[in-house]
Design a protein around this motif. Sequence first.
Motif, short mmCIF file in Angstrom:
data_model
loop_
_atom_site.label_atom_id
_atom_site.label_comp_id
_atom_site.label_asym_id
_atom_site.label_seq_id
_atom_site.Cartn_x
_atom_site.Cartn_y
_atom_site.Cartn_z
N VAL A 249 0.85 -1.20 0.00
CA VAL A 249 0.00 0.00 0.00
C VAL A 249 0.89 1.24 0.00
CG1 VAL A 249 -1.77 1.28 1.26
CG2 VAL A 249 -1.88 -1.22 1.13
N ARG B 72 -2.83 -6.34 2.89
CA ARG B 72 -2.55 -4.99 2.36
C ARG B 72 -1.63 -4.28 3.34
NH1 ARG B 72 -7.90 -5.72 3.27
NH2 ARG B 72 -7.72 -4.14 4.87
N ILE B 73 -0.37 -4.14 2.97
CA ILE B 73 0.61 -3.63 3.93
C ILE B 73 1.26 -2.35 3.43
CG2 ILE B 73 2.69 -4.17 5.24
CD1 ILE B 73 1.89 -7.07 5.22
N GLY B 74 1.12 -1.29 4.22
CA GLY B 74 1.68 0.00 3.85
C GLY B 74 2.80 0.42 4.78
N SER B 75 2.43 0.92 5.96
CA SER B 75 3.42 1.57 6.82
C SER B 75 4.54 0.65 7.29
CB SER B 75 2.72 2.23 8.01
OG SER B 75 1.83 1.35 8.61
N LYS C 125 0.05 4.49 -0.72
CA LYS C 125 -0.62 5.79 -0.60
C LYS C 125 0.24 6.76 0.21
CE LYS C 125 -3.26 4.40 3.48
NZ LYS C 125 -4.46 3.70 3.94
N MET D 149 -13.22 -8.25 1.04
CA MET D 149 -12.22 -7.47 1.76
C MET D 149 -12.82 -6.95 3.06
SD MET D 149 -11.13 -4.07 2.47
CE MET D 149 -10.83 -2.74 1.30
N ASN E 297 -5.46 4.34 -2.17
CA ASN E 297 -6.83 4.52 -1.69
C ASN E 297 -7.54 5.73 -2.28
OD1 ASN E 297 -5.39 6.41 -0.21
ND2 ASN E 297 -6.71 6.22 1.58
N MET F 273 -11.78 -4.78 7.00
CA MET F 273 -10.84 -4.12 7.92
C MET F 273 -11.34 -4.31 9.33
SD MET F 273 -10.42 -0.48 6.01
CE MET F 273 -9.01 0.27 6.82
N MET G 233 -3.68 -5.56 7.72
CA MET G 233 -2.84 -4.42 7.38
C MET G 233 -1.55 -4.55 8.20
SD MET G 233 -6.14 -1.80 7.54
CE MET G 233 -5.16 -0.42 7.97
N SER G 234 -0.74 -3.50 8.24
CA SER G 234 0.54 -3.62 8.94
C SER G 234 0.40 -4.15 10.37
CB SER G 234 1.24 -2.26 8.99
OG SER G 234 1.63 -1.88 7.70
N ILE H 280 -8.10 0.53 -3.00
CA ILE H 280 -8.51 -0.03 -1.70
C ILE H 280 -9.33 0.95 -0.88
CG2 ILE H 280 -6.54 -1.62 -1.61
CD1 ILE H 280 -5.25 0.34 0.39
N ARG I 253 2.95 7.25 7.73
CA ARG I 253 2.39 8.32 6.89
C ARG I 253 1.95 9.48 7.77
NH1 ARG I 253 -0.17 3.68 5.28
NH2 ARG I 253 -1.80 4.05 6.79
C1 LIG Z 1 -3.97 2.42 4.31
C2 LIG Z 1 -4.66 1.12 4.14
C3 LIG Z 1 -3.99 -0.10 4.37
C4 LIG Z 1 -2.56 -0.19 4.83
O1 LIG Z 1 -2.44 0.29 6.12
P1 LIG Z 1 -1.08 0.14 6.94
O2 LIG Z 1 -1.50 0.16 8.34
O3 LIG Z 1 -0.24 1.30 6.56
O4 LIG Z 1 -0.45 -1.15 6.54
C5 LIG Z 1 -4.70 -1.27 4.16
N1 LIG Z 1 -5.98 -1.26 3.76
C6 LIG Z 1 -6.66 -0.12 3.54
C7 LIG Z 1 -8.07 -0.21 3.09
C8 LIG Z 1 -6.02 1.10 3.73
O5 LIG Z 1 -6.71 2.24 3.49
#
Ligand SMILES: *Cc1c(COP(=O)(O)O)cnc(C)c1O
Length: 222
Positions: free
Chosen positions: A27, A210-213, A29, A155, A50, A157, A194-195, A71, A219
Amino acid sequence: MQEFSNIAENYQLINSSLPSNVQLVTVSKTHPVESIKKVYDLGQRVFGENRVQELIEKHPKLPSDIQWHLIGHLQTNKLKYIAPFIDTIQSVDSEKILLEIDRQAKNNERNIKVLLQVKIAEEDTKYGLEINETKELYLEYLNGKFPNVSIVGLMGMATFTDNKQQVTKEFNVLKQLFGQLSQKQKLETLSLGMSGDYEIAIECGANSVRIGSAIFGARDSQ
Ligand SMILES: *Cc1c(COP(=O)(O)O)cnc(C)c1O
């Protein structure tokens, strides 16, 4: 440069720790194209954004074999900008948006893969379909209502909390629904985690995370 080497290291650690059946969506963003390129050069091809505006700014600056996943919550009037190239829309949270994806896919003479986003968290702030709406939408799809999309999975969260039990409980709700819907026609993708909670998600049966940070660093809030 320090930041860049951390990104590579983070990516490689996480990517190599995932079971082989689990897809990693990185991810990106809020992070610049240079950071994305760093991970791309290590072999990653699936990236998640996103926001439509941010995605359409980055898309032309990056290699064309990236599979972009949207996402985040999507407005019908923005869809036309991404319909020509988007690989998967993970955040289908209404029939209205699904109808519009179907229409734009047809306009572009393609079929667009989507996931239905289901509300499993306690927090009111999270977008998503209710369980019953999800079942109804999937049945309509199986009856041929959206011929230019492929619903390939679900999907969700979880609530943002350290309470592992609660997160597990929420993920399991979606795992169960995934099993139920798969009896009608098999779904491929269960996108959870996620992370902060992807390890729990994988324990609960996720095959896409879905891994971002944890890869790109923190961020500014978004
Ligand atoms: C930002 C986001 C993520 C990733 O989040 P992190 O905590 O940074 O890994 C995953 N899924 C969705 C829907 C997001 O908006």
